[in-house]
Design an enzyme around this catalytic site. Sequence first.
Site, PDB file in Angstrom:
ATOM      1  N   GLU A  15       0.840  -1.203   0.000  1.00 18.26           N
ATOM      2  CA  GLU A  15       0.000   0.000   0.000  1.00 18.26           C
ATOM      3  C   GLU A  15       0.874   1.252   0.000  1.00 18.26           C
ATOM      4  OE1 GLU A  15      -2.519   1.665  -0.288  1.00 18.26           O
ATOM      5  OE2 GLU A  15      -4.315   0.443  -0.060  1.00 18.26           O
ATOM      6  N   ASN A 139     -10.370   4.837   1.067  1.00 14.34           N
ATOM      7  CA  ASN A 139      -9.556   4.621  -0.123  1.00 14.34           C
ATOM      8  C   ASN A 139      -9.755   5.736  -1.141  1.00 14.34           C
ATOM      9  OD1 ASN A 139      -7.723   2.385  -0.289  1.00 14.34           O
ATOM     10  ND2 ASN A 139      -9.467   1.018   0.031  1.00 14.34           N
ATOM     11  N   ASP A 186      -9.968   0.792  -4.782  1.00 14.58           N
ATOM     12  CA  ASP A 186      -8.932   0.864  -3.739  1.00 14.58           C
ATOM     13  C   ASP A 186      -8.221   2.198  -3.864  1.00 14.58           C
ATOM     14  OD1 ASP A 186      -6.631   0.027  -1.962  1.00 14.58           O
ATOM     15  OD2 ASP A 186      -7.685  -1.883  -2.068  1.00 14.58           O
TER      16      ASP A 186
END
Length: 277
Positions: A15, A139, A186
């Site tokens: 991430e 997100n 995302d």
Amino acid sequence: MVADIYDERLCRLGEGPFWHSERAELFWFDILSRKLHTKDQEWRFEDAHSAAALTTDGDLLVASETGLYLFDLETSGRKPVIAIEADNPVTRSNDGRVDPQGGFWIGTMGWNAEAGAGAIYRFYKGEVRCLFPGITISNSICFAPDGRRAYFSDTPTAQIMSVSLDPDGWPVGAPEVFVADAPGCDGAICDGEGFVWSARWGDSCIIRHAPDGGIDHIETLPAPQVTCPALSPDGVLYATTAYEGLDVQSRAGAPYSGATFEVCRGVPPRIESRVIL
């Protein structure tokens, strides 16, 4: 076109990739393994970190499960800046990015994606405010190049939202739906032309949305769980992925799940903004 592997190390939950302009290299996190990576280096933390950005002083500001810290890449030392949900063991930090005005937006979520446990905050000039409470999985935080609009999502809603910003970068009015059908939305970035590149968890791709929300282009990755894109100043698009939650059969069919990828070149570039402390 299928993306090329940039780094073969497999992240449980890759991430927060970002381009460090002073070091001219890509950084990214493995949240669940508590690591920060570059191509050639690795830092380990005692707690989970998920996002980072440069400050106007050239320091690295990192977001952890307890708040924001200045992180020294040479000594691995941390200096606390401000607490965010530090007294809430249910949540951790997740997606984050700096707006053109110099505010750092950081989202939180439950460790087990507990419904409504998270929120989206903005840190600006020493102050942190909760912008959007009741978020399950924060997100898609990114910003139009002119700084007049922000994008974000609560992934289970399968929608990407947008909201107008005032000259200081604070939201004005109620959020509106930018993309109404975005399953697995995302992390995201906004390129130099104002197009939004949305990573799709569970769909092995990044979708480029036009400023009106329509689908402009799709890039495919050889990993089902695409988590977040990043853009270099010369227009190279990168992306992190994850293997967390995949069963043995799924991982065998996608052995590079968790790798970091060079997705494509020729993306309209932009320089990421810096945080004003």
